[in-house]
Write a protein that holds these residues in place. Sequence first.
Motif, PDB file in Angstrom:
ATOM      1  N   UNK A 101      20.467 -23.537  27.697  1.00 17.52           N
ATOM      2  CA  UNK A 101      21.314 -22.472  27.164  1.00 17.52           C
ATOM      3  C   UNK A 101      20.474 -21.467  26.378  1.00 17.52           C
ATOM      4  N   UNK A 102      19.534 -21.963  25.563  1.00 15.75           N
ATOM      5  CA  UNK A 102      18.670 -21.080  24.771  1.00 15.75           C
ATOM      6  C   UNK A 102      17.829 -20.184  25.675  1.00 15.75           C
ATOM      7  N   UNK A 103      17.354 -20.724  26.782  1.00 12.01           N
ATOM      8  CA  UNK A 103      16.566 -19.934  27.733  1.00 12.01           C
ATOM      9  C   UNK A 103      17.410 -18.814  28.327  1.00 12.01           C
ATOM     10  N   UNK A 104      18.623 -19.131  28.712  1.00 11.12           N
ATOM     11  CA  UNK A 104      19.517 -18.113  29.258  1.00 11.12           C
ATOM     12  C   UNK A 104      19.855 -17.057  28.210  1.00 11.12           C
ATOM     13  N   UNK A 105      20.053 -17.497  26.985  1.00  8.17           N
ATOM     14  CA  UNK A 105      20.367 -16.558  25.910  1.00  8.17           C
ATOM     15  C   UNK A 105      19.178 -15.649  25.634  1.00  8.17           C
ATOM     16  N   UNK A 106      17.962 -16.211  25.634  1.00 12.20           N
ATOM     17  CA  UNK A 106      16.757 -15.403  25.433  1.00 12.20           C
ATOM     18  C   UNK A 106      16.607 -14.374  26.547  1.00 12.20           C
ATOM     19  N   UNK A 107      16.909 -14.767  27.779  1.00 11.42           N
ATOM     20  CA  UNK A 107      16.831 -13.831  28.901  1.00 11.42           C
ATOM     21  C   UNK A 107      17.815 -12.678  28.715  1.00 11.42           C
ATOM     22  N   UNK A 108      19.014 -12.967  28.248  1.00  4.07           N
ATOM     23  CA  UNK A 108      19.998 -11.913  27.980  1.00  4.07           C
ATOM     24  C   UNK A 108      19.512 -10.985  26.872  1.00  4.07           C
ATOM     25  N   UNK A 109      18.972 -11.560  25.798  1.00  3.10           N
ATOM     26  CA  UNK A 109      18.450 -10.739  24.695  1.00  3.10           C
ATOM     27  C   UNK A 109      17.327  -9.825  25.158  1.00  3.10           C
ATOM     28  N   UNK A 110      16.410 -10.377  25.953  1.00  7.03           N
ATOM     29  CA  UNK A 110      15.284  -9.582  26.451  1.00  7.03           C
ATOM     30  C   UNK A 110      15.771  -8.449  27.341  1.00  7.03           C
ATOM     31  N   UNK A 111      16.735  -8.742  28.176  1.00  5.81           N
ATOM     32  CA  UNK A 111      17.256  -7.727  29.095  1.00  5.81           C
ATOM     33  C   UNK A 111      17.966  -6.611  28.333  1.00  5.81           C
ATOM     34  N   UNK A 112      18.787  -6.964  27.360  1.00  2.70           N
ATOM     35  CA  UNK A 112      19.542  -5.974  26.594  1.00  2.70           C
ATOM     36  C   UNK A 112      18.628  -5.153  25.691  1.00  2.70           C
ATOM     37  N   UNK A 113      17.654  -5.819  25.044  1.00  3.23           N
ATOM     38  CA  UNK A 113      16.817  -5.134  24.056  1.00  3.23           C
ATOM     39  C   UNK A 113      15.592  -4.449  24.654  1.00  3.23           C
ATOM     40  N   UNK A 114      15.121  -4.964  25.800  1.00  2.00           N
ATOM     41  CA  UNK A 114      13.882  -4.443  26.364  1.00  2.00           C
ATOM     42  C   UNK A 114      12.639  -4.990  25.681  1.00  2.00           C
ATOM     43  N   UNK A 115      12.795  -6.004  24.839  1.00  2.00           N
ATOM     44  CA  UNK A 115      11.696  -6.619  24.105  1.00  2.00           C
ATOM     45  C   UNK A 115      11.544  -8.079  24.530  1.00  2.00           C
ATOM     46  N   UNK A 116      10.447  -8.680  24.142  1.00  2.22           N
ATOM     47  CA  UNK A 116      10.283 -10.125  24.330  1.00  2.22           C
ATOM     48  C   UNK A 116      11.215 -10.830  23.361  1.00  2.22           C
ATOM     49  N   UNK A 117      11.945 -11.819  23.849  1.00  6.29           N
ATOM     50  CA  UNK A 117      12.863 -12.594  23.013  1.00  6.29           C
ATOM     51  C   UNK A 117      12.392 -14.043  22.976  1.00  6.29           C
ATOM     52  N   UNK A 118      12.345 -14.600  21.785  1.00  4.34           N
ATOM     53  CA  UNK A 118      11.948 -15.998  21.582  1.00  4.34           C
ATOM     54  C   UNK A 118      13.013 -16.708  20.757  1.00  4.34           C
ATOM     55  N   UNK A 119      13.217 -17.970  21.072  1.00  2.00           N
ATOM     56  CA  UNK A 119      14.089 -18.820  20.263  1.00  2.00           C
ATOM     57  C   UNK A 119      13.284 -20.060  19.905  1.00  2.00           C
ATOM     58  N   UNK A 120      13.322 -20.416  18.627  1.00  3.38           N
ATOM     59  CA  UNK A 120      12.571 -21.597  18.171  1.00  3.38           C
ATOM     60  C   UNK A 120      13.493 -22.515  17.401  1.00  3.38           C
ATOM     61  N   UNK A 121      13.094 -23.798  17.347  1.00  2.00           N
ATOM     62  CA  UNK A 121      13.699 -24.672  16.356  1.00  2.00           C
ATOM     63  C   UNK A 121      12.742 -24.645  15.170  1.00  2.00           C
ATOM     64  N   UNK A 122      12.832 -25.577  14.253  1.00  2.00           N
ATOM     65  CA  UNK A 122      11.962 -25.548  13.082  1.00  2.00           C
ATOM     66  C   UNK A 122      10.529 -25.922  13.412  1.00  2.00           C
ATOM     67  N   UNK A 123      10.310 -26.546  14.570  1.00  2.00           N
ATOM     68  CA  UNK A 123       8.989 -27.062  14.908  1.00  2.00           C
ATOM     69  C   UNK A 123       8.252 -26.255  15.968  1.00  2.00           C
ATOM     70  N   UNK A 124       8.976 -25.818  16.998  1.00  2.00           N
ATOM     71  CA  UNK A 124       8.302 -25.203  18.145  1.00  2.00           C
ATOM     72  C   UNK A 124       9.215 -24.175  18.816  1.00  2.00           C
ATOM     73  N   UNK A 125       8.614 -23.398  19.697  1.00  2.00           N
ATOM     74  CA  UNK A 125       9.368 -22.428  20.479  1.00  2.00           C
ATOM     75  C   UNK A 125      10.012 -23.151  21.652  1.00  2.00           C
ATOM     76  N   UNK A 126      11.302 -22.923  21.843  1.00  2.00           N
ATOM     77  CA  UNK A 126      12.018 -23.628  22.912  1.00  2.00           C
ATOM     78  C   UNK A 126      12.416 -22.712  24.050  1.00  2.00           C
ATOM     79  N   UNK A 127      12.376 -21.391  23.847  1.00  2.00           N
ATOM     80  CA  UNK A 127      12.733 -20.465  24.919  1.00  2.00           C
ATOM     81  C   UNK A 127      12.021 -19.135  24.714  1.00  2.00           C
ATOM     82  N   UNK A 128      11.684 -18.510  25.838  1.00  2.00           N
ATOM     83  CA  UNK A 128      11.032 -17.207  25.813  1.00  2.00           C
ATOM     84  C   UNK A 128      11.467 -16.415  27.035  1.00  2.00           C
TER      85      UNK A 128
END
Length: 181
Positions: A58-85
């Motif tokens: 779900x986080x990967x899909x959400x990051x893809x939507x953010x990147x598409x809408x914003x035109x920027x690289x989108x990343x989602x992390x938990x407290x330890x590591x990056x889980x989606x880009x």
Amino acid sequence: MKATGIVRRIDDLGRVVIPKEIRRTLHIREADPLEIFTDREGQVILKKYSPLGEMSTFAKQYAESLAQVSGHTALISDREQFIASAGGYRQLVGKPVSELLDEKLQEREGGIAVKGDRSYITICDEGPSDYYSQAIAPILCEGDVIGSVILLQNDSRQRMGEIEWKLIQSAASFLGRQMEQ
């Protein structure tokens, strides 16, 4: 599995103390959730639990939507590591977040920064740092910081602004609410 040579006893309430050295090495903080596994040989395995990690698809899909809408690289992390880009920096997925990012999240700080600003930080010690500007918002779940939503931009001629800030705040709020359900 690696032996540490440390032996602990279980108390009358079934508790075991994880030595400070191991907690420090594995970045286990007070109140961090641990998941408990057992195997056929009778071993008990403790693993840091990441509620966002459970939602990695779900986080990967959400990051893809953010990147598409914003035109920027989108990343989602938990407290330890990056889980989606999405939109770039895919090599960061699975890499640990920097101590500076973790500190910023612990303080529940976010914002937009440009390279050279005092508030600009390196988000990952093991990855590229060639981005020009960043927007970071902490993800809160039941009052606790569980991760972050980040937008990165490479073009020094463009500036992120109020739209990007509102976008990642909305994303962080949405992800936090999803985790509460």
